[in-house]
Write an enzyme that holds these catalytic residues in place. Structure first.
Site, PDB file in Angstrom:
ATOM      1  N   THR A  30       0.838  -1.223   0.098  1.00  0.00           N
ATOM      2  CA  THR A  30      -0.197   0.017  -0.139  1.00  0.00           C
ATOM      3  C   THR A  30       0.831   1.312  -0.049  1.00  0.00           C
ATOM      4  O   THR A  30       1.892   1.164   0.556  1.00  0.00           O
ATOM      5  CB  THR A  30      -0.794  -0.186   1.214  1.00  0.00           C
ATOM      6  N   ARG A  31       0.437   2.282  -0.831  1.00  0.00           N
ATOM      7  CA  ARG A  31       0.868   3.524  -0.372  1.00  0.00           C
ATOM      8  C   ARG A  31       0.006   4.608   0.015  1.00  0.00           C
ATOM      9  O   ARG A  31       0.381   5.807  -0.015  1.00  0.00           O
ATOM     10  CB  ARG A  31       1.253   4.124  -1.888  1.00  0.00           C
TER      11      ARG A  31
ATOM     12  N   HIS B  97      -7.997   2.550   5.980  1.00  0.00           N
ATOM     13  CA  HIS B  97      -8.984   3.078   6.477  1.00  0.00           C
ATOM     14  C   HIS B  97      -9.910   1.586   6.839  1.00  0.00           C
ATOM     15  O   HIS B  97      -9.199   0.387   6.666  1.00  0.00           O
ATOM     16  CB  HIS B  97      -9.931   3.655   5.525  1.00  0.00           C
TER      17      HIS B  97
ATOM     18  N   ARG C 266      -7.841  -3.894  -7.292  1.00  0.00           N
ATOM     19  CA  ARG C 266      -8.660  -3.182  -8.574  1.00  0.00           C
ATOM     20  C   ARG C 266      -7.750  -2.150  -8.848  1.00  0.00           C
ATOM     21  O   ARG C 266      -7.061  -1.547  -8.022  1.00  0.00           O
ATOM     22  CB  ARG C 266     -10.053  -2.810  -8.378  1.00  0.00           C
TER      23      ARG C 266
ATOM     24  N   HIS D  90      -9.748  -1.461   4.196  1.00  0.00           N
ATOM     25  CA  HIS D  90      -8.544  -2.101   3.918  1.00  0.00           C
ATOM     26  C   HIS D  90      -8.538  -3.365   5.069  1.00  0.00           C
ATOM     27  O   HIS D  90      -7.804  -4.149   4.888  1.00  0.00           O
ATOM     28  CB  HIS D  90      -7.542  -1.126   3.879  1.00  0.00           C
TER      29      HIS D  90
END
Ligand code: PPS
Length: 572
Positions: free
Chosen positions: A196-197, A201, A290, A204
């Site tokens: 992740t970057r 929240h 996605r 996730h």
């Protein structure tokens, strides 16, 4: 079982032993050296610690061309991303193939030696087309390729002397071998990695938790802290957010480690690359979402890649990558059931309320200080984000007056300064033309070159003030459009830039001639005088244009204040 044991066995690093490192470092002092860019430092770290295994250095020409065209090294091994050392023409002229050079970090510390096997001029347009899908500078990596990367590439084997030094979050950084050892020690046979970057929240948290359950695996939150997409939330803030979210997972099953990767936002190819990197870090499963590592819209306003291209390409190469894909479910909040559910598995769809807040909407709410609901994120995360992105009325900004000498810039600037100080809350600095020329630019004259240097200095100081939450008011002539644009870019990285054109006509300025300079300029006693013997390029799209003819100063200052209010920069 065989495969899982391989995930725990140490991977080959490119470092020499500590004793040899000392000796090599002394010897390398005599070599010609290249000062690495921030992106090259990230690449070098992952080359040296085995994160980019099986690479043994920066790609040579043959491997590079094969990677660009076929996603494979020349020997057929799957490798999707060209990892090359780009350099300047000047440096290229000094070195030859077969030579060794020292690679230094930005403080001058020698990190590695590169034995140059290849030096060549790449076809960047071709690289852009093949690797990123289009030669379009709306793509951040294509923009980097053309505008930041040097014109010549070097390839060759790396001898690692020491890893780049990090002073931040040291306890959270792990090499592939450190993670492998950790998983082995805890007996984690299956580990699913989440790349992740962005801040995490609730959605996730739900999806990573589900992914781990589905794969019956432990979970590694593996955020990128090297270089991500320009405009992303800085990694300092994100790591504080991640630490808060980590408390939400069962601690015996989940861990977090920071990855110093320089992302390229290459969508499908990037997903395959991310998978290889996670395999090297001892993971068995990898979550692909996605639009994984999507770069945003191209210059025609369309997506660069299809939403599931990354998953498709990953699936095709899954065996070779050696890590299993867990596809990302798009999670949405179902209000009636007060829980997150996969968007494609919602029961009784027509009778429930589905809530979602997009990234853009989240940024708007932060900017305007609006509510961010509990169902969307964790209070600790929201608190961190608000600390870094306070509403605009609490952020720094710059008001940049431009206009002819004697147009009234300083007078209006002084009035607006006093009004802002009356309101309070943020420190205000006035960078008036005359004052700057006395303190910052005393050695400069009025040639184009000197005016540009002067304005860039003002821009730099204003950008620092803006970054630190203050208000900078600038009032130089700033006659050149391109220089004003450069200053705007410098400042907009940190806050708002409000250009105010004080549009008093030359005739009026000359009629007033408050300092007697126009008369001297007409007589030729002052050379290169703006408006008389030197150009003034009028701004075409300033945030505000004020005309001082027949208006008093207070009215002009009011107009500026109303503009600041309408932009949300001062509270209404
Ligand atoms: S610039 O072009 O933005 O770098 O100019 P700036 O720093 O604002 O300085 C402008 C003030 O310097 C005085 N001055 C001149 N202005 C223009 N051209 C020439 N040749 C020149 N020589 C001296 C002038 O008083 C300007 O002050 P303001 O406040 O603009 O009237």
């Amino acid at each position: 079982i065989q495969m899982m044991q391989n995930h725990h066995a140490p991977i080959q690093e490119l470092y020499v032993s500590p004793d040899s490192a000392q000796k090599l470092k002394r010897e390398a002092g005599d070599l010609l050296s290249w000062d690495l860019t921030p992106r090259q430092i990230c690449d070098l770290e992952l080359l040296m610690n085995g994160g980019f295994s099986p690479l043994k250095g920066f790609l040579g020409k043959e491997d590079y061309e094969s990677v660009v065209d076929n996603m494979r090294l020349a020997d057929g091994t799957l490798w999707p991303m060209p990892i090359t050392l780009d350099i300047s023409e000047d440096f290229a002229a000094k070195i030859e193939e077969g030579q060794d050079i020292a690679l230094r970090d930005q403080e001058g510390v020698i990190l590695a030696i590169l034995s140059i096997s290849d030096k060549w001029v790449p076809n960047k347009a071709h690289e852009a087309e093949k690797v990123f899908g289009a030669d379009d500078i709306a793509h951040p990596a294509v923009n980097y390729l053309h505008h930041t990367a040097g014109p010549v590439y070097l390839g060759g084997a790396i001898t690692g002397i020491q890893p780049p030094v990090h002073y931040d979050f040291r306890a959270r950084r792990d090499t592939p071998n450190e993670l492998r050892a950790y998983f082995r020690k805890l007996g984690w046979r299956k580990v699913v990695a989440f790349q992740t970057r962005n801040p995490l929240h609730r959605a996730h948290q739900e999806l990573t938790f589900r992914a781990a359950k589905e794969a019956q695996a432990n979970l590694l939150i593996h955020p990128v802290v090297g270089l991500t997409k320009p405009g992303d939330v800085d990694h300092f803030t994100r790591v504080r957010c991640y630490e808060a979210v980590l408390d939400q997972y069962p601690s015996a099953t989940t861990t977090m480690s920071l990855l110093n990767l320089a992302m390229r936002m290459a969508g499908p190819r990037e997903a395959v690359w991310h998978g290889l990197i996670r395999k090297n870090h001892g993971c068995t499963h990898f979550i692909v979402g996605r639009d994984h590592a999507g770069p945003g819209k191209n210059s025609a306003g369309e997506d660069f890649y299809g939403p599931y291209d990354a998953q498709d390409l990953f699936r095709q190469h899954q065996e070779e990558i050696g890590i299993e894909m867990v596809d990302f479910k798009h999670m949405v909040y179902v209000q009636e059931r007060a829980q997150y559910e996969p968007a494609d598995e919602i029961e009784d769809k027509d009778n429930v309320t589905i809530l979602n807040i997009s990234g853009t909407e989240l940024r708007r709410r932060l900017r305007e200080g609006l509510e961010i609901p509990e169902w969307f994120s964790f209070p600790e995360v929201v608190k961190e984000l608000r600390r870094t992105s306070p509403p605009r009325s609490k952020q720094g900004f710059t008001v940049f007056f431009t206009g002819l000498s004697g147009s009234g810039k300083s007078t209006i600037a002084n009035a607006i300064m006093v009004k802002l100080m009356e309101m309070g809350g943020r420190p205000v600095t006035l960078l008036d033309g005359d004052v700057v020329r006395k303190h910052l630019s005393s050695e400069l004259g009025f040639s184009k070159e000197h005016r540009d240097i002067n304005i860039r200095r003002i821009g730099y100081v204003a950008s620092e003030i803006t970054k630190n939450g203050g208000i900078a008011i600038c009032a130089p002539i700033a006659p050149y459009t391109s220089t004003r644009r450069a200053v705007r870019e410098m400042i907009e990285a940190y806050g708002a830039f409000v250009e105010v054109h004080v549009a008093t006509s030359l005739e009026e300025c000359e009629r007033r001639d408050r300092k007697g300079l126009y008369a001297l300029a007409r007589e030729g006693k002052i050379k290169e005088f703006t408006g008389i013997s030197d150009p003034y390029e009028e701004p075409t799209e300033p945030e505000l244009r004020v005309d001082t003819e027949g208006m008093d100063v207070d009215y002009c200052a009011q107009q500026v204040l109303l503009k600041l209010e309408s932009m949300g920069l001062v509270a209404g």
